[in-house]
Every structure is written in structure tokens, then in C-alpha cells.
Design a protein around this motif. Structure first.
Motif, PDB file in Angstrom:
ATOM      1  N   GLU A 229       0.617  -0.766  -0.066  1.00 31.78           N
ATOM      2  CA  GLU A 229      -0.052  -0.257   0.149  1.00 31.78           C
ATOM      3  C   GLU A 229       0.859   1.669   0.620  1.00 31.78           C
ATOM      4  N   THR A 230       0.770   2.459  -0.708  1.00 32.27           N
ATOM      5  CA  THR A 230       0.779   3.579  -0.904  1.00 32.27           C
ATOM      6  C   THR A 230       0.431   4.579  -0.572  1.00 32.27           C
ATOM      7  N   SER A 231       0.531   5.599  -1.467  1.00 35.73           N
ATOM      8  CA  SER A 231      -0.613   5.995  -1.814  1.00 35.73           C
ATOM      9  C   SER A 231       0.086   7.712  -2.932  1.00 35.73           C
ATOM     10  N   ALA A 232      -0.842   8.279  -3.743  1.00 32.49           N
ATOM     11  CA  ALA A 232      -0.605   8.887  -5.207  1.00 32.49           C
ATOM     12  C   ALA A 232       0.486   9.896  -5.425  1.00 32.49           C
ATOM     13  N   LYS A 233       0.802  10.452  -3.954  1.00 38.12           N
ATOM     14  CA  LYS A 233       1.656  11.080  -3.743  1.00 38.12           C
ATOM     15  C   LYS A 233       3.351  10.333  -3.645  1.00 38.12           C
ATOM     16  N   GLU A 234       3.315   9.550  -3.618  1.00 38.18           N
ATOM     17  CA  GLU A 234       4.140   8.459  -3.013  1.00 38.18           C
ATOM     18  C   GLU A 234       5.439   8.551  -4.359  1.00 38.18           C
ATOM     19  N   SER A 235       4.632   8.029  -5.232  1.00 34.38           N
ATOM     20  CA  SER A 235       5.411   7.257  -6.802  1.00 34.38           C
ATOM     21  C   SER A 235       4.315   7.296  -8.059  1.00 34.38           C
ATOM     22  N   ASN A 236       4.735   8.166  -8.674  1.00 31.39           N
ATOM     23  CA  ASN A 236       4.813   7.821 -10.419  1.00 31.39           C
ATOM     24  C   ASN A 236       3.936   7.005 -10.823  1.00 31.39           C
ATOM     25  N   THR A 237       4.565   5.657 -10.103  1.00 27.40           N
ATOM     26  CA  THR A 237       3.838   4.417 -11.045  1.00 27.40           C
ATOM     27  C   THR A 237       2.863   3.758  -9.891  1.00 27.40           C
ATOM     28  N   SER A 238       2.761   4.353  -8.675  1.00 24.48           N
ATOM     29  CA  SER A 238       1.508   4.064  -7.465  1.00 24.48           C
ATOM     30  C   SER A 238       0.491   4.216  -8.671  1.00 24.48           C
ATOM     31  N   VAL A 239      -1.005   2.942  -8.055  1.00 24.28           N
ATOM     32  CA  VAL A 239      -1.950   2.553  -8.736  1.00 24.28           C
ATOM     33  C   VAL A 239      -2.923   2.659  -8.291  1.00 24.28           C
ATOM     34  N   PHE A 240      -4.066   2.541  -8.374  1.00 19.37           N
ATOM     35  CA  PHE A 240      -5.548   3.011  -7.762  1.00 19.37           C
ATOM     36  C   PHE A 240      -5.959   1.950  -8.226  1.00 19.37           C
ATOM     37  N   SER A 241      -7.198   1.090  -6.786  1.00 16.51           N
ATOM     38  CA  SER A 241      -7.885  -0.021  -6.670  1.00 16.51           C
ATOM     39  C   SER A 241      -9.378   0.647  -6.504  1.00 16.51           C
ATOM     40  N   LEU A 242     -10.116   0.135  -7.463  1.00 17.00           N
ATOM     41  CA  LEU A 242     -11.624   0.268  -7.724  1.00 17.00           C
ATOM     42  C   LEU A 242     -12.225  -0.429  -6.891  1.00 17.00           C
ATOM     43  N   ASP A 243     -11.449  -1.662  -6.138  1.00 20.37           N
ATOM     44  CA  ASP A 243     -12.822  -2.475  -5.075  1.00 20.37           C
ATOM     45  C   ASP A 243     -12.216  -2.304  -3.913  1.00 20.37           C
ATOM     46  N   ASN A 244     -11.163  -0.890  -3.707  1.00 22.77           N
ATOM     47  CA  ASN A 244     -11.189  -1.318  -1.725  1.00 22.77           C
ATOM     48  C   ASN A 244     -10.410   0.359  -2.152  1.00 22.77           C
ATOM     49  N   TYR A 245     -10.407   1.166  -3.198  1.00 19.84           N
ATOM     50  CA  TYR A 245      -9.759   2.686  -2.999  1.00 19.84           C
ATOM     51  C   TYR A 245      -8.245   2.514  -2.507  1.00 19.84           C
ATOM     52  N   LYS A 246      -7.864   1.937  -2.540  1.00 18.42           N
ATOM     53  CA  LYS A 246      -6.535   2.223  -1.847  1.00 18.42           C
ATOM     54  C   LYS A 246      -5.156   2.026  -3.421  1.00 18.42           C
ATOM     55  N   TRP A 247      -4.158   2.863  -2.850  1.00 16.16           N
ATOM     56  CA  TRP A 247      -3.463   2.591  -4.206  1.00 16.16           C
ATOM     57  C   TRP A 247      -1.833   1.256  -3.397  1.00 16.16           C
ATOM     58  N   TYR A 248      -1.433   1.542  -4.333  1.00 16.05           N
ATOM     59  CA  TYR A 248      -0.113   0.097  -4.389  1.00 16.05           C
ATOM     60  C   TYR A 248       0.911   0.354  -5.627  1.00 16.05           C
TER      61      TYR A 248
END
Length: 386
Positions: A229-248
Motif C-alpha cells: 500500500e502507498t499513496s498517489a503522492k509517493e510514486s509516479n508508478t502507484s496504481v489505484f484500486s477501484l475495489d478498495n480505494y487504495k493505492w499500491y
């Protein structure tokens, strides 16, 4: 005289063996077997997602990959049919299946099929059983009887034909489970079938497990071991899950592949549901690698905490979304002396054919959601959207 007859007999024997060896390569009824040099090559194809008139880039890619890699077996890990098969009829669907089968058959390469969620979407038009029967029209289709049409095993003989050196499991992961938490994955009866088949192969192999590669469309939830788990601000390569609203983002410490890509949050079996499949793999101890499809812009291989190798092949086809010229097939190279030490690599469209140009279908990638949200975060200061 006896010496002359002996020489002649030896020549006849050599010619006969050469003839048999040549025929085995051309004979579609010949059993799957390691080559005389002890090698065997498998090519994974998935997510072609097409109609009866296949996308020209997909066709060119598959033909070039077959010509270049010369696999001994192709495994198709589902989603053969388009998710937007407008006006689908029985005839059109079967012709779409035949269009893919023809490519492998014309290349005289044995191929095995299992199905994905979009194939199951069209069950009301053509049943899964009839889809498989359509592929069985081809001489080089090597699917076997198993738990269901898309769930079976393919034992592969060693080079001298005296024992099985490798087994391939093909598993049908069915369809969406009716919730937003993921896809159904395998059913309990499929897990039980796998356990029984594993025991059966072990018994036939003198009490030793037969090392097995497994291919299926939807990944097991343990694929999440390779992402954090991460955040949108931490990495340009993070991705967002529409299933649980988390960044990875990928956990590089667990990966064992080069050029790894996480383009979308894995859409696995339900995160809160235990199918028992992964646990069965650990119990039986025969799986040397399980490889998945479904998430077209994911392409990586890792080793789980429990020691199992799991991996993706990115999408192969151009009619659905993908990663531009990084659309791929995955190649596995094995040696019968130590099949567990196999190597695997991705073969990309861009390296075989070149720049595919603008791919309109790529605009429909789930990854675009993360890109849009990241932009909102950065430029508008929005920290939540739901």
C-alpha cells in the motif's frame, strides 16, 4: 556377409529412428514430450479478446512469436473472446474461436486452452463445453479430460519417453462473483479435483511429485504479496484500486523478474474469500510456478513468503486495452534434468515487430483512473473523490 548385414541393419535402424523423430514433430497425435536434447519450451498467450475478424496486429504478433520462439506447447490462459462482442451469434462466436485456433494449427504447434471471464460472458450464446469442442476440431489442440472443459492436466514425457518429467495444469477461473470485491476464482470441486490429480500423478511417478506449471486467467489473491500500500503522492508508478480505494506499488524485494510492471491493481479472486486453491498448492508441493492473465498491464514474477513462484503475462491482443508495444507473450524454457530451474521471460510486440503506433484501445485501461486521480491530487488539492 554377416558383417555386411550388420552394417545394413544398423543403417536401417538409424533411418527408422530419424523417420520417427521427424514424424513426431509433424504428427499432431504424438504425445507431448521433451526434445531429444532434454529441452521443452512453453509459450503463454492470453487476453486476445477478439471477434471473428481478428485484429491484424494481434495476428502478426502471434505468428511472429511462434516463428521466432518455436514453442513446443502454447497455453492460452483465457479471455479469447471480446468483452464488446456486439451482435454475437453462435456462428460468429465459434468463428472467433476458430480464428485463434487456426494460427496455432497452421504453425503445427500443440496448444491448450482454458477460459476467462469474458469467455464465460458469452456462455448464453455458446456453452463453455461447445467452445472447447470448437477448438477440438483442430488437430493440434491437446486439451484433456478433467474436472470441466477448461480444467485439466497435461503430463509431458521426458526425452526418452520412459516417465513424465513435467505436468501442466490448466484451470478455469469462471466469472465475476456479483460483487465489487473480485472474481469467483476456482470452485471447491476444482480444488478437490486438483488434489486428487496431484496424488494420482505422484502415485504413478513412484511416490514422487511431478513438478507442475499451472496456468489460469484470474490470479489468486496471494498476488497481493508482491505489492505494498502507498499513496498517489509517493510514486509516479502507484496504481489505484477501484475495489478498495487504495493505492499500491510493487515490492521490488519479492520480485524475481526484470522489467516488472504494475499497471493496474490486481483484480484477483475475492480478497476476503478463501477458495483453498493456494493452500492446496502448498499442501501438495508440486507447483513450481502459477501464472495468470486478466490484468492486461501487469507483467511481473515474484516468490511468495511461502516460497511459491507466481507471475503475470501482460495482455497479448490489440482489440482490448494493453501496454502499447509492451503487449506480450511469456516464454518458459525447461530442461528435464531440473525442470524446477526453468527460466521465463516476456517477449514483446515492439521487439519482434516494432512500434505499434497509437493504440486507441489503451485509453480504456483501468490505469487511467489512477492517472486522473493523481492529477487531481497534484493540481487541485483534492485528497478524496468518494
Amino acid at each position: 556377409m554377416k558383417k555386411v548385414l550388420s552394417v545394413l541393419l544398423s543403417l536401417v535402424m538409424v533411418l527408422a529412428l530419424c523417420t520417427v523423430a521427424f514424424a513426431a514433430g509433424e504428427d499432431p497425435s504424438a504425445p507431448l514430450q521433451f526434445n531429444p536434447d532434454g529441452t521443452f519450451k512453453i509459450m503463454q498467450v492470453n487476453d486476445t479478446q477478439d471477434i471473428e475478424k481478428m485484429n491484424k496486429k494481434t495476428v502478426a504478433f502471434l505468428k511472429k512469436a511462434l516463428e521466432t520462439e518455436q514453442p513446443d506447447l502454447v497455453v492460452v490462459a483465457g479471455d479469447i473472446l471480446s468483452d464488446m462482442f456486439i451482435g454475437a451469434t453462435e456462428t460468429r462466436v465459434k468463428n472467433a474461436l476458430r480464428a485463434l485456433g487456426t494460427i496455432f494449427n497452421d504453425a503445427k504447434v500443440p496448444f491448450a486452452i482454458t477460459f476467462g471471464n469474458h469467455d464465460h460472458d458469452l456462455e448464453d450464446t455458446v456453452s463453455i463445453a461447445d467452445m472447447m469442442k470448437t477448438f477440438e476440431e483442430f488437430d493440434y489442440c491437446v486439451n484433456s479430460e478433467g474436472c470441466d472443459p477448461g480444467t485439466y492436466s497435461l503430463p509431458i514425457l521426458n526425452s526418452d519417453g520412459t516417465a513424465y518429467a513435467l505436468n501442466v495444469y490448466m484451470m478455469d477461473t469462471n466469472n465475476k462473483n456479483g460483487t465489487v470485491s473480485g472474481y469467483t476464482g476456482v470452485y471447491p470441486n476444482q480444488v478437490e479435483w486438483y488434489k486428487e490429480k496431484s496424488d494420482e500423478l505422484k502415485a504413478a511417478n513412484g511416490g514422487k511429485v511431478i513438478p507442475s506449471l499451472l496456468f489460469q486467467h484470474v490470479p489468486v489473491k496471494e498476488i497481493y504479496q508482491f505489492i505494498d500500500e502507498t499513496s498517489a503522492k509517493e510514486s509516479n508508478t502507484s496504481v489505484f484500486s477501484l475495489d478498495n480505494y487504495k493505492w499500491y506499488r510493487l515490492n521490488s524485494e519479492k520480485l524475481i523478474s526484470d522489467n516488472s510492471v504494475l499497471g493496474e491493481a490486481p483484480c484477483s479472486e475475492p480478497l476476503t474469500h478463501v477458495t483453498g486453491q493456494y493452500e492446496a498448492w502448498l499442501e501438495k508441493g508440486d507447483i513450481i510456478g502459477a501464472f495468470f492473465a486478466h490484468d492486461h498491464v501487469n507483467n511481473f514474477v515474484g516468490r511468495t513468503d511461502e516460497g511459491l513462484i507466481l507471475g503475470y503475462n501482460g495482455g497479448t491482443g490489440f482489440r482490448s486495452y494493453g501496454n502499447g508495444g509492451k503487449r506480450s507473450v511469456r516464454v518458459f524454457e525447461l530442461n528435464e534434468n531440473n525442470v524446477s530451474a526453468y527460466t521465463t521471460r516476456s517477449v514483446f510486440y515492439e521487439e519482434l515487430i516494432g512500434d505499434p503506433g497509437l493504440c486507441i484501445s489503451d485509453l480504456l485501461t483501468p490505469a487511467i483512473v489512477g492517472d486522473l486521480l493523481r492529477t487531481l491530487y497534484r493540481f487541485l488539492g483534492i485528497t478524496k473523490w468518494y
